[in-house]
Design an enzyme around this catalytic site. Structure first.
Site, mmCIF file in Angstrom:
data_model
loop_
_atom_site.group_PDB
_atom_site.id
_atom_site.type_symbol
_atom_site.label_atom_id
_atom_site.label_comp_id
_atom_site.label_asym_id
_atom_site.label_seq_id
_atom_site.Cartn_x
_atom_site.Cartn_y
_atom_site.Cartn_z
ATOM 1 N N ASP A 205 0.859 -1.179 0.000
ATOM 2 C CA ASP A 205 0.000 0.000 0.000
ATOM 3 C C ASP A 205 0.897 1.231 0.000
ATOM 4 O O ASP A 205 2.119 1.101 -0.076
ATOM 5 C CB ASP A 205 -0.924 -0.003 1.236
ATOM 6 C CG ASP A 205 -0.147 0.186 2.539
ATOM 7 O OD1 ASP A 205 1.091 0.218 2.520
ATOM 8 O OD2 ASP A 205 -0.806 0.308 3.591
ATOM 9 N N ASP A 207 1.508 4.752 2.320
ATOM 10 C CA ASP A 207 1.127 5.372 3.599
ATOM 11 C C ASP A 207 1.569 6.833 3.642
ATOM 12 O O ASP A 207 2.688 7.162 3.252
ATOM 13 C CB ASP A 207 1.814 4.635 4.765
ATOM 14 C CG ASP A 207 1.594 3.133 4.700
ATOM 15 O OD1 ASP A 207 0.521 2.678 5.107
ATOM 16 O OD2 ASP A 207 2.500 2.416 4.218
ATOM 17 N N ASP A 295 -3.191 4.610 2.936
ATOM 18 C CA ASP A 295 -3.509 4.983 4.327
ATOM 19 C C ASP A 295 -3.132 6.445 4.549
ATOM 20 O O ASP A 295 -2.012 6.850 4.231
ATOM 21 C CB ASP A 295 -2.698 4.129 5.324
ATOM 22 C CG ASP A 295 -3.151 2.675 5.351
ATOM 23 O OD1 ASP A 295 -4.308 2.406 4.959
ATOM 24 O OD2 ASP A 295 -2.353 1.823 5.771
HETATM 25 P P1 ATP Z 1 4.150 -2.597 3.037
HETATM 26 O O1 ATP Z 1 5.061 -2.282 1.920
HETATM 27 O O2 ATP Z 1 3.753 -4.029 3.075
HETATM 28 O O3 ATP Z 1 2.970 -1.671 3.075
HETATM 29 P P2 ATP Z 1 4.849 -1.219 5.431
HETATM 30 O O4 ATP Z 1 6.023 -1.260 6.332
HETATM 31 O O5 ATP Z 1 4.548 0.085 4.772
HETATM 32 O O6 ATP Z 1 5.009 -2.367 4.373
HETATM 33 P P3 ATP Z 1 2.205 -1.036 6.657
HETATM 34 O O7 ATP Z 1 1.303 -2.145 7.086
HETATM 35 O O8 ATP Z 1 1.707 -0.169 5.572
HETATM 36 O O9 ATP Z 1 3.605 -1.717 6.299
HETATM 37 O O10 ATP Z 1 2.493 -0.190 7.961
HETATM 38 C C1 ATP Z 1 3.450 0.852 8.037
HETATM 39 C C2 ATP Z 1 3.799 1.104 9.481
HETATM 40 O O11 ATP Z 1 2.677 1.649 10.178
HETATM 41 C C3 ATP Z 1 4.188 -0.153 10.255
HETATM 42 O O12 ATP Z 1 5.276 0.131 11.090
HETATM 43 C C4 ATP Z 1 2.984 -0.510 11.078
HETATM 44 O O13 ATP Z 1 3.332 -1.107 12.300
HETATM 45 C C5 ATP Z 1 2.337 0.849 11.295
HETATM 46 N N1 ATP Z 1 0.864 0.739 11.332
HETATM 47 C C6 ATP Z 1 0.076 0.136 10.409
HETATM 48 N N2 ATP Z 1 -1.230 0.233 10.746
HETATM 49 C C7 ATP Z 1 -1.269 0.930 11.919
HETATM 50 C C8 ATP Z 1 -2.315 1.393 12.795
HETATM 51 N N3 ATP Z 1 -3.610 1.168 12.520
HETATM 52 N N4 ATP Z 1 -1.947 2.074 13.914
HETATM 53 C C9 ATP Z 1 -0.648 2.323 14.181
HETATM 54 N N5 ATP Z 1 0.365 1.937 13.402
HETATM 55 C C10 ATP Z 1 0.083 1.244 12.291
HETATM 56 MN MN MN Z 2 2.717 0.375 3.757
HETATM 57 MN MN MN Z 3 -0.378 0.783 5.575
#
Ligand code: ATP
Ligand code: MN
Ligand code: MN
Length: 371
Positions: A205, A207, A295
Site C-alpha cells: 500500500d 502510507d 492509508d
Molecule cells: P508494506 O510495503 O507491506 O505496506 P509497510 O512497512 O509500509 O510495508 P504497513 O502495514 O503499511 O507496512 O504499515 C506501516 C507502518 O505503520 C508499520 O510500522 C505498522 O506497524 C504501522 N501501522 C500500520 N497500521 C497501523 C495502525 N492502525 N496504527 C498504528 N500503526 C500502524
Molecule cells: Mn505500507
Molecule cells: Mn499501511
C-alpha cells in the site's frame, strides 16, 4: 566462510534494535522459510514463537553476507534452537521439511488465502475455515456469510490490491494526494511513510502522514481531503476513523497497539497516464487504471515525530526500539508520545532525531529500518 559479527553482536548485547538496509538482498530463501514458520505460529495463536521467528529472520537479514555454514551463525543473538535447526536443514538439504509440511497443510493454505483479502484477519479466516470453506468461490456462494463493507471492497478489488505497488506508482499517488491536500490547505505538511520511506522498491500500500503547522488546524482537514478525492471520481473505498487521541494518557506498553489518530483506509483509482513508465498490470488486463490501497493518518503537529517514526516502521524495527526504550532506558513510547518513567515526565519531540537523542542512540536513517 566465517562472518565477522563482532560489531553486530556488541550492539545486540546492549539490546539495540537490529538495523537492516533496504539494499541488502541475501539468500531470500532462508527468510521465506522463517516467514512461513512465523505465519503458521500466528495462525496457531502462538505469538511468542511467531515473534521469535520474525526476530531471527531480521537478524539474518542484517548480516553483511549470506550464511553458508552453520558455524557462521554461532554467537548470533535471537536464533533459537528451532531457527538453528531450520538453517541447518536448509544448508544440508537445500530445503526444510517442516516448512514444506506447513505449506502443504490445508488449514495453513486456507488461512493464508483468506487473510490475503483486505479486511479479513486471522479470526474471520479461522471462522470461515471451521465452516468448511476453502476457496473464495465457496465464501462468496455461502448465503450465511455476511461480508462487511471492507471485506466486500477487499474481494471486489482483490486482483489489483493483492498485486505489489511500485515506487513509480507510489510517487504518482504522492502527487495526487499532495495536490489534493494543498488545494484545501496550501501550507499543510505531507509525508510519505511506510515501506516507501524506508526506500523499498515495492509495497502492499502507500502510507502518508498529514498535519498542519499550527496545532488544531488539522481538525476537519481529512474529511475535506476525502470529499475532494470523491469529487475527482478516484475514491473506490473509504473507511474513516475519527480521533480518539487522549494527550494525558501514558504511551502503551503493548508494542502492537494501534494508534488513536484520525485516519482513513482508502482504495484509490490510479490511471496509467499518471505513472511514469506505466502501471503494473495483471496479464491480459488492458484497463487504463488500477486500484491501490492508501492509508492517510493525521496526527496533531506536536505528535508528528512519534507518529512519523511509528508509521515509517518497519513493524519489527519499531517494536524492537520500543522494547529497547522500556528495558534499557525505562522509557515508554508509542505513536503518540515518549515518556520517561524515571523522571515521570513526557519528553518533547519535534523531529525523529530528538527521539533517538532521548533514547541515547545514534540516529537510524529510514532506509536502515528494514528489519
Ligand atoms: P508494506 O510495503 O507491506 O505496506 P509497510 O512497512 O509500509 O510495508 P504497513 O502495514 O503499511 O507496512 O504499515 C506501516 C507502518 O505503520 C508499520 O510500522 C505498522 O506497524 C504501522 N501501522 C500500520 N497500521 C497501523 C495502525 N492502525 N496504527 C498504528 N500503526 C500502524
Ligand atoms: Mn505500507
Ligand atoms: Mn499501511
Amino acid at each position: 566462510q566465517v562472518l565477522d559479527i563482532s560489531w553486530f553482536t556488541e550492539s545486540m548485547r546492549e539490546g539495540r534494535p537490529v538495523t537492516v538496509e533496504s539494499r541488502h538482498h541475501i539468500q531470500v530463501r532462508d527468510f521465506d522459510a522463517l516467514e512461513v514458520l512465523a505465519e503458521s505460529s500466528e495462525f496457531n495463536e502462538n505469538e511468542g514463537r511467531c515473534l521469535a521467528f520474525r526476530r531471527a529472520a531480521s537478524v539474518l537479514k542484517s548480516l553483511p553476507s549470506a550464511v553458508r555454514s552453520l558455524g557462521a551463525t554461532q554467537g548470533l543473538p535471537c536464533l533459537g534452537e528451532h531457527t538453528e535447526a531450520v538453517i541447518e536443514e536448509i544448508l544440508q538439504f537445500g530445503r526444510c521439511f517442516k516448512v514444506e509440511e506447513i505449506q502443504c497443510d490445508e488449514r495453513y493454505q486456507a488461512l493464508k488465502l483468506f487473510t490475503s483479502v483486505f479486511g479479513v484477519g486471522p479470526k474471520t479466516a479461522e471462522k470461515w475455515y471451521r465452516r468448511g470453506l476453502r476457496s473464495f468461490k465457496e465464501i462468496l456462494n455461502e448465503p450465511a456469510i455476511q461480508l462487511n463493507k471492507m471485506q466486500r471492497a477487499g474481494f471486489l478489488y482483490y486482483r489489483d490490491i493483492s498485486k505489489t505497488v511500485s515506487k513509480a506508482e507510489a510517487q504518482a499517488l504522492r502527487c495526487i494526494i499532495e495536490e489534493t491536500v494543498h488545494w484545501i490547505m496550501p501550507d499543510a505538511i505531507l509525508a510519505l511513510t511506510g515501506g516507501f520511506r524506508r526506500g523499498k522498491e515495492y509495497g502492499h500500500d502507500v502510507d502518508f502522514l498529514v498535519t498542519t503547522p499550527e496545532l488544531g488546524r488539522e481538525e476537519g482537514l481529512l474529511l475535506h481531503v476525502i470529499d475532494r478525492l470523491q469529487d475527482q471520481g478516484i475514491l473506490l473505498y473509504c473507511e474513516h476513523q475519527g480521533t480518539t487521541f487522549d494527550a494525558t494518557k501514558l504511551p502503551s506498553c503493548n508494542f502492537e497497539a494501534m494508534d488513536h489518530f484520525e485516519k482513513c483506509f482508502l482504495i484509490v483509482r490510479l490511471y496509467e497516464d499518471q505513472v511514469e513508465g506505466g502501471l503494473q498490470r495483471n496479464p491480459g488486463d488492458s484497463r487504463a487504471w488500477r486500484a491501490i490501497r492508501v492509508d492517510l493518518v493525521v496526527p496533531p503537529v506536536d505528535r508528528y515525530a512519534t507518529a512519523l517514526l511509528g508509521w515509517t516502521g518497519s513493524r519489527q524495527f519499531v517494536r524492537d526500539l520500543r522494547r529497547f526504550a522500556r528495558k534499557e532506558r525505562r522509557m515508554l513510547f508509542d505513536n503518540h508520545a515518549l515518556y520517561d518513567k524515571t523522571k515521570k515526565m513526557f519528553l518533547s519531540t519535534t523531529t525523529e532525531e530528538d527521539i533517538f537523542v532521548h533514547l541515547g542512540l545514534e540516529y537510524v536513517e529510514p532506509w536502515q529500518r528494514n528489519a
